[in-house]
Design an enzyme around this catalytic site. Structure first.
Site, PDB file in Angstrom:
ATOM      1  N   ASP A  40       0.870  -1.188   0.000  1.00 66.35           N
ATOM      2  CA  ASP A  40       0.000   0.000   0.000  1.00 66.35           C
ATOM      3  C   ASP A  40       0.905   1.235   0.000  1.00 66.35           C
ATOM      4  OD1 ASP A  40      -2.381   1.494   0.108  1.00 66.35           O
ATOM      5  OD2 ASP A  40      -2.335   1.581   2.303  1.00 66.35           O
ATOM      6  N   GLU A  65       5.258   4.846   3.459  1.00 71.75           N
ATOM      7  CA  GLU A  65       4.819   6.205   3.775  1.00 71.75           C
ATOM      8  C   GLU A  65       6.040   7.115   3.964  1.00 71.75           C
ATOM      9  OE1 GLU A  65       1.928   8.029   3.980  1.00 71.75           O
ATOM     10  OE2 GLU A  65       3.277   9.592   4.680  1.00 71.75           O
ATOM     11  N   ASN A  92      10.460   7.343   0.571  1.00 67.41           N
ATOM     12  CA  ASN A  92       9.962   8.285  -0.422  1.00 67.41           C
ATOM     13  C   ASN A  92       9.746   7.498  -1.705  1.00 67.41           C
ATOM     14  OD1 ASN A  92       9.435  10.218  -2.278  1.00 67.41           O
ATOM     15  ND2 ASN A  92      11.327  11.381  -1.970  1.00 67.41           N
ATOM     16  N   ASP A 118      -1.400  12.527  -2.746  1.00 68.36           N
ATOM     17  CA  ASP A 118      -1.485  13.990  -2.749  1.00 68.36           C
ATOM     18  C   ASP A 118      -1.418  14.505  -4.180  1.00 68.36           C
ATOM     19  OD1 ASP A 118      -1.474  13.978   0.047  1.00 68.36           O
ATOM     20  OD2 ASP A 118       0.713  13.812   0.052  1.00 68.36           O
ATOM     21  N   LYS A 122      -0.451  22.629  -7.868  1.00 66.35           N
ATOM     22  CA  LYS A 122       0.203  23.653  -8.705  1.00 66.35           C
ATOM     23  C   LYS A 122       1.111  23.011  -9.752  1.00 66.35           C
ATOM     24  CE  LYS A 122       0.356  27.162  -5.143  1.00 66.35           C
ATOM     25  NZ  LYS A 122       1.182  27.696  -4.080  1.00 66.35           N
ATOM     26  N   ASP A 154      -9.986  11.112  -5.759  1.00 64.65           N
ATOM     27  CA  ASP A 154     -11.161  11.953  -6.029  1.00 64.65           C
ATOM     28  C   ASP A 154     -10.801  13.133  -6.930  1.00 64.65           C
ATOM     29  OD1 ASP A 154      -9.596  12.729  -3.763  1.00 64.65           O
ATOM     30  OD2 ASP A 154     -11.063  14.290  -3.336  1.00 64.65           O
TER      31      ASP A 154
HETATM   32  C1  SAM Z   1      -3.958  12.040   0.936  1.00 60.60           C
HETATM   33  S1  SAM Z   1      -3.045  10.848   1.824  1.00 60.60           S
HETATM   34  C2  SAM Z   1      -3.980   9.355   1.550  1.00 60.60           C
HETATM   35  C3  SAM Z   1      -3.622   8.299   2.534  1.00 60.60           C
HETATM   36  C4  SAM Z   1      -4.322   6.946   2.337  1.00 60.60           C
HETATM   37  N1  SAM Z   1      -3.840   6.263   1.169  1.00 60.60           N
HETATM   38  C5  SAM Z   1      -5.813   7.105   2.276  1.00 60.60           C
HETATM   39  O1  SAM Z   1      -6.384   6.889   1.195  1.00 60.60           O
HETATM   40  O2  SAM Z   1      -6.403   7.462   3.321  1.00 60.60           O
HETATM   41  C6  SAM Z   1      -1.591  10.594   0.803  1.00 60.60           C
HETATM   42  C7  SAM Z   1      -0.467   9.935   1.572  1.00 60.60           C
HETATM   43  O3  SAM Z   1       0.628   9.664   0.688  1.00 60.60           O
HETATM   44  C8  SAM Z   1       1.846   9.997   1.354  1.00 60.60           C
HETATM   45  N2  SAM Z   1       2.859  10.298   0.341  1.00 60.60           N
HETATM   46  C9  SAM Z   1       2.899  11.377  -0.479  1.00 60.60           C
HETATM   47  N3  SAM Z   1       4.000  11.348  -1.241  1.00 60.60           N
HETATM   48  C10 SAM Z   1       4.665  10.215  -0.897  1.00 60.60           C
HETATM   49  C11 SAM Z   1       5.874   9.628  -1.342  1.00 60.60           C
HETATM   50  N4  SAM Z   1       6.638  10.222  -2.277  1.00 60.60           N
HETATM   51  N5  SAM Z   1       6.251   8.455  -0.819  1.00 60.60           N
HETATM   52  C12 SAM Z   1       5.492   7.847   0.145  1.00 60.60           C
HETATM   53  N6  SAM Z   1       4.346   8.363   0.624  1.00 60.60           N
HETATM   54  C13 SAM Z   1       3.920   9.535   0.091  1.00 60.60           C
HETATM   55  C14 SAM Z   1       1.451  11.219   2.173  1.00 60.60           C
HETATM   56  O4  SAM Z   1       2.379  11.503   3.205  1.00 60.60           O
HETATM   57  C15 SAM Z   1       0.079  10.826   2.677  1.00 60.60           C
HETATM   58  O5  SAM Z   1       0.144  10.105   3.870  1.00 60.60           O
END
Ligand code: SAM
Length: 209
Positions: A40, A65, A92, A118, A122, A154
């Site tokens: 995940d 994460e 990352n 995310d 922008k 979404d």
């Molecule tokens: C909007 S949240 C959604 C979390 C979860 N998947 C959900 O649907 O509830 C997006 C998650 O992706 C993580 N994330 C963003 N860029 C990432 C990256 N480059 N590597 C790992 N995690 C990342 C963020 O820190 C955040 O916890």
């Protein structure tokens, strides 16, 4: 225990997040490491795989994460539950998923979920988006033949962008779905549904050659 507080976003291109991780050793993190593995990516607090690990215990679950405190918290909770098929890793994923999965036994990764990443709205931040060509390449290299990638968001333009990346790779075949194929919803999915917003979903299966 109160939930750990974290920044809403971190810049994945800043020096701290460019540090190379060690490859993961699944034998040291799962009691039965030869089970099928669900990855995940961008798992946040990791509740989706926590519930999946209880609902479908014949699989192993690895959450990835970038926000370190969330990973520590999720591993603490996993440890308290006594589940031995659940683990979270700080990484990352837009830069280092391939490095993290180096040495992963072939055929183990049988499912990948990418849920509500995310959007970095922008244009100048587009390079920070988590799903990129390198990630699709890494998933294609490690996913078992017939294994599936479930993508949902979404944000329509982000869905188009992510779906396009998988559609452009002929190793994947798109599988049409009209609902979430998993029995568990993520925290973000529940929040989006509470606001009656649309969700864009697709599944990409790795072709068997
Ligand atoms: C909007 S949240 C959604 C979390 C979860 N998947 C959900 O649907 O509830 C997006 C998650 O992706 C993580 N994330 C963003 N860029 C990432 C990256 N480059 N590597 C790992 N995690 C990342 C963020 O820190 C955040 O916890």
């Amino acid at each position: 225990m109160p939930r750990v507080r974290v920044h809403q976003h971190v810049n994945p291109l800043s020096p701290f997040y460019r540090q190379e991780p060690q490859p993961i050793d699944i034998e040291s993190i799962f009691a039965e490491s030869d089970r099928p593995l669900l990855l995940d990516i961008g798992c946040a607090r990791g509740r989706f795989i926590l519930k999946m690990a209880e609902a479908q215990p014949s699989w192993n679950y690895l959450g990835i994460e970038i926000r370190h405190p969330l990973v520590d918290e999720a591993n603490r909770i996993a440890c308290d539950t006594g589940l031995t098929n659940l683990h979270y890793e700080f990484c990352n994923a837009m830069l280092w998923l391939g490095r993290l999965l180096t040495g992963m036994p072939a055929g183990i990764v049988q499912a990948v979920t990418i849920q509500f990443p995310d959007p970095w709205f922008k244009k100048k931040h587009a390079k920070r988006r988590m799903v990129n060509e390198e990630m699709v390449e890494t998933i294609a290299e490690h996913l078992a033949p017939g294994g599936r990638v479930f993508v949902q968001t979404d944000i329509e333009f982000l869905a188009d962008e992510m779906f396009e990346l998988f559609r452009n790779d002929s190793r994947f075949e798109e599988v049409e779905i009209d609902s979430n194929p998993f029995p568990v919803k993520t925290e973000r999915e529940k929040a989006v549904e509470d606001r009656s917003l649309p969700v864009y979903r697709s599944v990409f299966a790795l072709r068997r050659s």
